[in-house]
Scaffold this motif. Structure first.
Motif, PDB file in Angstrom:
ATOM      1  N   GLU A 270     -14.225  14.961 -80.882  1.00 35.30           N
ATOM      2  CA  GLU A 270     -13.174  16.230 -80.865  1.00 35.30           C
ATOM      3  C   GLU A 270     -13.727  17.581 -80.668  1.00 35.30           C
ATOM      4  O   GLU A 270     -13.031  18.409 -80.362  1.00 35.30           O
ATOM      5  N   SER A 271     -15.024  17.612 -80.833  1.00 37.06           N
ATOM      6  CA  SER A 271     -15.746  18.929 -80.500  1.00 37.06           C
ATOM      7  C   SER A 271     -15.653  19.323 -78.959  1.00 37.06           C
ATOM      8  O   SER A 271     -15.990  20.366 -78.353  1.00 37.06           O
ATOM      9  N   VAL A 272     -15.655  18.334 -78.158  1.00 33.78           N
ATOM     10  CA  VAL A 272     -15.837  18.241 -76.615  1.00 33.78           C
ATOM     11  C   VAL A 272     -14.345  18.443 -76.144  1.00 33.78           C
ATOM     12  O   VAL A 272     -13.904  19.386 -75.480  1.00 33.78           O
ATOM     13  N   LEU A 273     -13.474  17.301 -76.404  1.00 39.22           N
ATOM     14  CA  LEU A 273     -12.319  17.107 -75.693  1.00 39.22           C
ATOM     15  C   LEU A 273     -11.394  17.572 -76.869  1.00 39.22           C
ATOM     16  O   LEU A 273     -10.828  16.620 -77.474  1.00 39.22           O
ATOM     17  N   VAL A 274     -11.187  18.763 -76.834  1.00 36.89           N
ATOM     18  CA  VAL A 274     -10.190  19.550 -77.637  1.00 36.89           C
ATOM     19  C   VAL A 274      -8.813  18.874 -77.462  1.00 36.89           C
ATOM     20  O   VAL A 274      -8.334  18.502 -76.612  1.00 36.89           O
ATOM     21  N   ASP A 275      -8.023  18.512 -78.640  1.00 32.22           N
ATOM     22  CA  ASP A 275      -6.853  17.680 -78.530  1.00 32.22           C
ATOM     23  C   ASP A 275      -5.728  18.695 -77.930  1.00 32.22           C
ATOM     24  O   ASP A 275      -5.023  19.328 -78.355  1.00 32.22           O
ATOM     25  N   ASN A 276      -5.908  18.437 -76.494  1.00 35.12           N
ATOM     26  CA  ASN A 276      -5.151  19.314 -75.884  1.00 35.12           C
ATOM     27  C   ASN A 276      -4.616  18.912 -74.482  1.00 35.12           C
ATOM     28  O   ASN A 276      -5.250  18.956 -73.604  1.00 35.12           O
ATOM     29  N   ASN A 277      -3.815  17.835 -74.394  1.00 38.83           N
ATOM     30  CA  ASN A 277      -3.439  17.119 -73.352  1.00 38.83           C
ATOM     31  C   ASN A 277      -2.582  18.053 -72.099  1.00 38.83           C
ATOM     32  O   ASN A 277      -1.570  18.619 -72.429  1.00 38.83           O
ATOM     33  N   ILE A 278      -3.239  18.405 -70.940  1.00 39.17           N
ATOM     34  CA  ILE A 278      -2.853  19.347 -69.884  1.00 39.17           C
ATOM     35  C   ILE A 278      -1.949  18.425 -69.124  1.00 39.17           C
ATOM     36  O   ILE A 278      -2.457  17.364 -68.812  1.00 39.17           O
ATOM     37  N   ASP A 279      -0.711  18.590 -68.732  1.00 46.49           N
ATOM     38  CA  ASP A 279       0.081  17.785 -68.123  1.00 46.49           C
ATOM     39  C   ASP A 279       0.330  18.360 -66.544  1.00 46.49           C
ATOM     40  O   ASP A 279       1.287  17.789 -66.054  1.00 46.49           O
ATOM     41  N   ARG A 280       0.248  19.784 -66.506  1.00 46.47           N
ATOM     42  CA  ARG A 280       0.605  20.310 -65.255  1.00 46.47           C
ATOM     43  C   ARG A 280      -0.190  21.404 -64.934  1.00 46.47           C
ATOM     44  O   ARG A 280      -0.928  22.176 -65.669  1.00 46.47           O
ATOM     45  N   ILE A 281      -0.054  21.915 -63.355  1.00 52.00           N
ATOM     46  CA  ILE A 281      -0.640  23.164 -63.119  1.00 52.00           C
ATOM     47  C   ILE A 281       0.451  23.825 -62.948  1.00 52.00           C
ATOM     48  O   ILE A 281       1.606  23.585 -62.558  1.00 52.00           O
ATOM     49  N   GLU A 282       0.140  25.170 -63.342  1.00 49.82           N
ATOM     50  CA  GLU A 282       1.372  26.287 -63.113  1.00 49.82           C
ATOM     51  C   GLU A 282       0.759  27.355 -62.137  1.00 49.82           C
ATOM     52  O   GLU A 282      -0.282  27.652 -62.319  1.00 49.82           O
TER      53      GLU A 282
END
Ligand SMILES: Cc1cc2nc3c(=O)[nH]c(=O)nc-3n(C[C@H](O)[C@H](O)[C@H](O)COP(=O)(O)OP(=O)(O)OC[C@H]3O[C@@H](n4cnc5c(N)ncnc54)[C@H](O)[C@@H]3O)c2cc1C
Length: 495
Positions: free
Chosen positions: A73-85
Motif C-alpha cells: 500500500e505504500s507503493v500503489l496507493v489505493d487510487n484506481n485511475i480509470d481515464r485520461i482527461e
C-alpha cells in the motif's frame, strides 16, 4: 573472480537497472549494480508516477515480483485511475479518454525502494554513493571506473548494462567507433533534440481534488504538457515538460503560474521529502527506441535506450521490460562466451520482434514528428477536433480506428466537432484558419499511414546483425518519404 571483477556491471539503480540486475543475478551471474545516490535516496527519481497495468507480466517480466509490489500500500496507493482527461481550459475543451486496462499513480520513491530491495534479494551486489565517470574499453567494453564514497574504484566485467537514464553519460564516454564490429558500430547515438526536459512537485491540497480518479494533461505554449496526476485525492503529482527541439520554458516558474490560478491548490503546499521539498526535474527520452542498443560488451536499457512513449513521455514499463531484456541477453551471451555485437543482438531482437512493444513505440514516434512540425495553436485546434477514440490511439500504442466502420465514426466525429467548435469560435480564438485545419487533419491521416508503414518495417527487424544495414537503409527510406509527405524542411528532420 577478484573483488571488482564481475560477470555484469549494471550502471543505474532505477527501474531498468533493477530489472536488468535482478534478471542476470537470478540466472546465477555475478552482478554489481552501481548507483550514484545513497541507499536511502535510491529510487528517488523525477517522475509523474503514472503506471499502467502494473500486474501485467508481459510489461514487467522476470524475477521482480510486481504483484508483491502492487500489493504494497505504500507503493500503489489505493487510487484506481480509470481515464485520461485532456483539458484546454482557455478554449473550454475537455476530452475524456477512458482506460481499458488498470492504471495507477504510485509513490515513485517507495516503488524504487522495493525494486532495489528485490534486486538485492535476487543476489545483486549494490554499491551506492558510486558515480561512474569512465568506461573501459579494449575492442569491447570491459568495465567502468567510478568514485565510490570518495575513492576511485575500477570494475571489470564481461558486460556493462547502461541503465543510467535518459542522456546517459556513459554514451559520451564509450568510443563506439573504436570497438570491434564487423562494419561500423550499429549502436545509435541519440541527439539532444530527441529529449525533453521535465519537472514535478508533489503538492498536498487541503481538500480532495475532483479529478482524483483521472490523470489530467493540459497543453503548454510549446510542444509539451502540464500534468496533474493524483497519488491520493489530496496528494497530487503536478509537473510539466517540453521537448528540447523547441524554445526552452522556465519550468519552475511556469508551474507556479499554473497552480496559482487554480482553486484546489489555494492553501496547498509542496510535500516534504528528506531535508527539503519534494521537487525534482530530469531529462526524458522523446524519440523512438534506439535502432540498435548493443555494442561489444555493452547493452543499453530504459531511458538510455529510448524505450519511452514518444508522445506522453511515459517510460516506467519500457524501462522494466527493456531492463529485463538486457539482463536476459547478457546471461545468454555470457553462457555462449560471445559478448560481441552479434552475441548481444538478442536484446534488440527480443525487444523489437518478440516482445514487440519497442516496435510500437518506434512506429508511434511518427506522431511526435508530425506534432513537432506544426504550430501549437494548430495542434490545439486539431486536438479539439479529433474524437476521443483517435486521441486515445495517439497517446497509447493500440489500434482503435482501423475498421471501415470505426473510420466512418471518426470522420463523422471530426465533422460534428468541427461544427460545434466553429460555432463556439474556438478556431478564431486560436487564429487558425480552415485551410490550416484541413492541412493538419490531412497530416494526421498521412501520419497514420506512415505509422502502419513503420509497424511493418519494425515487425521485420533483423534477427541477427548481418541483416541490419539493409533493414536500416529501408527504414531510412520510409523516414525520407514521410518527411516529404509532411513537407518538412531538412532542418525539421528528426533523424
Ligand atoms: C519529470 C518526469 C516525469 C515522468 N513521468 C512519468 C510517468 O508519469 N509515467 C511513466 O511511466 N514515466 C514517466 N517518466 C519517464 C520515466 O520516469 C523514465 O522513463 C524512467 O524513470 C526511466 O527509467 P530508467 O531506469 O531507465 O532511468 P532512471 O529512472 O533515470 O534511473 C537512472 C539511474 O541511474 C543513476 N545514474 C545516472 N548516471 C549515473 C552514474 N554516472 N553513475 C551511477 N549512477 C548513475 C541515476 O541516479 C538513476 O538512479 C517521467 C520522467 C520525468 C523526468
Amino acid at each position: 573472480m577478484g573483488d571488482n571483477q564481475h560477470d555484469v556491471v549494471v550502471v543505474g539503480g532505477g527501474i531498468a537497472g533493477c530489472f536488468a540486475a535482478a534478471t542476470a543475478a537470478a540466472a546465477g551471474l555475478g552482478v554489481v549494480q552501481l548507483e550514484r545516490k545513497s541507499r536511502e535516496r535510491g529510487g528517488f527519481i523525477a517522475c509523474g508516477d503514472a503506471i499502467k497495468s502494473p500486474r501485467n507480466p508481459s510489461d514487467y517480466p522476470g524475477p521482480i515480483d510486481m504483484d508483491a509490489i502492487a500489493d504494497d500500500e505504500s507503493v500503489l496507493v489505493d487510487n484506481n485511475i480509470d481515464r485520461i482527461e485532456f483539458w484546454d481550459e482557455q478554449l473550454d475543451v475537455r476530452k475524456v479518454l477512458p482506460y481499458e486496462t488498470s492504471s495507477n499513480v504510485v509513490d515513485r520513491y517507495e516503488f524504487g525502494q522495493r525494486l532495489l530491495e528485490q534486486a538485492a534479494d535476487c543476489g545483486v551486489e549494490q554499491h551506492y554513493d558510486t558515480v561512474v565517470n569512465e568506461v573501459l574499453q579494449n575492442g569491447r567494453v570491459t568495465g567502468v571506473k567510478a568514485i565510490r564514497q570518495g575513492e576511485p574504484v575500477t570494475y571489470e566485467c564481461d558486460v556493462v548494462v547502461d541503465a543510467a537514464g535518459a542522456q546517459s553519460i556513459l554514451q559520451d564516454m564509450v568510443d563506439f567507433e573504436r570497438l570491434d564490429t564487423p562494419g561500423d558500430s550499429t549502436f545509435e547515438m541519440p541527439h539532444y533534440t530527441h529529449f525533453g526536459s521535465a519537472y514535478r512537485e508533489i503538492i498536498e491540497t487541503e481538500e480532495p481534488v475532483s479529478y482524483h480518479d483521472a490523470i489530467v494533461g493540459k497543453p503548454l505554449e510549446e510542444l509539451g504538457y502540464i500534468w496533474y496526476f493524483p497519488r491520493t485525492p489530496t496528494q497530487i503529482n503536478v509537473g510539466l515538460g517540453f521537448q528540447m527541439n523547441k524554445e526552452p520554458i522556465p519550468l519552475v516558474d511556469r508551474l507556479r503560474r499554473d497552480v496559482a490560478d487554480r482553486a484546489e491548490f489555494r492553501g496547498a503546499d509542496v510535500a516534504e521529502k528528506f531535508d527539503g521539498k519534494n521537487k525534482l526535474g530530469s531529462s526524458i527520452a522523446l524519440r523512438r527506441p534506439l535502432d540498435s542498443m548493443v555494442a561489444p560488451g555493452y547493452l543499453a536499457a530504459g531511458g538510455a535506450a529510448g524505450t519511452t512513449h514518444p508522445i506522453t513521455g511515459k517510460g516506467i514499463r519500457g524501462a522494466a521490460y527493456s531492463g529485463y531484456s538486457a539482463g536476459r541477453a547478457a546471461v545468454q551471451a555470457i553462457e555462449d562466451g560471445d559478448v560481441s555485437e552479434d552475441g548481444l543482438w538478442e536484446h534488440n531482437r527480443w525487444l523489437y520482434r518478440e516482445h514487440g512493444e519497442a516496435a510500437k513505440l518506434a512506429s508511434w514516434d511518427a506522431y511526435n514528428v508530425a506534432a513537432s512540425s506544426i504550430d501549437v495553436s494548430v495542434l490545439r485546434a486539431v486536438t479539439a477536433l479529433l474524437p476521443e477514440a483517435e486521441l486515445r490511439e495517439i497517446v497509447g500504442t493500440a489500434r482503435e480506428v482501423d475498421s471501415l466502420s470505426s473510420k466512418a465514426l471518426v470522420a463523422t466525429g471530426v465533422l460534428k466537432n468541427f461544427v460545434s467548435e466553429y460555432r463556439r469560435g474556438t478556431f478564431d480564438r486560436l487564429g487558425v484558419s480552415t485551410g490550416e485545419l484541413y492541412d493538419a487533419v490531412r497530416g494526421v491521416r498521412t501520419t497514420r499511414r506512415y505509422v502502419s508503414e513503420y509497424e511493418r518495417q519494425y515487425d521485420a527487424y533483423p534477427a541477427d546483425r548481418a541483416a541490419f544495414d539493409a533493414w536500416r537503409s529501408d527504414r531510412d527510406r520510409i523516414d525520407r518519404e514521410f518527411y516529404d509527405a509532411l513537407e518538412l524542411a531538412p532542418s525539421e528532420h528528426k533523424y
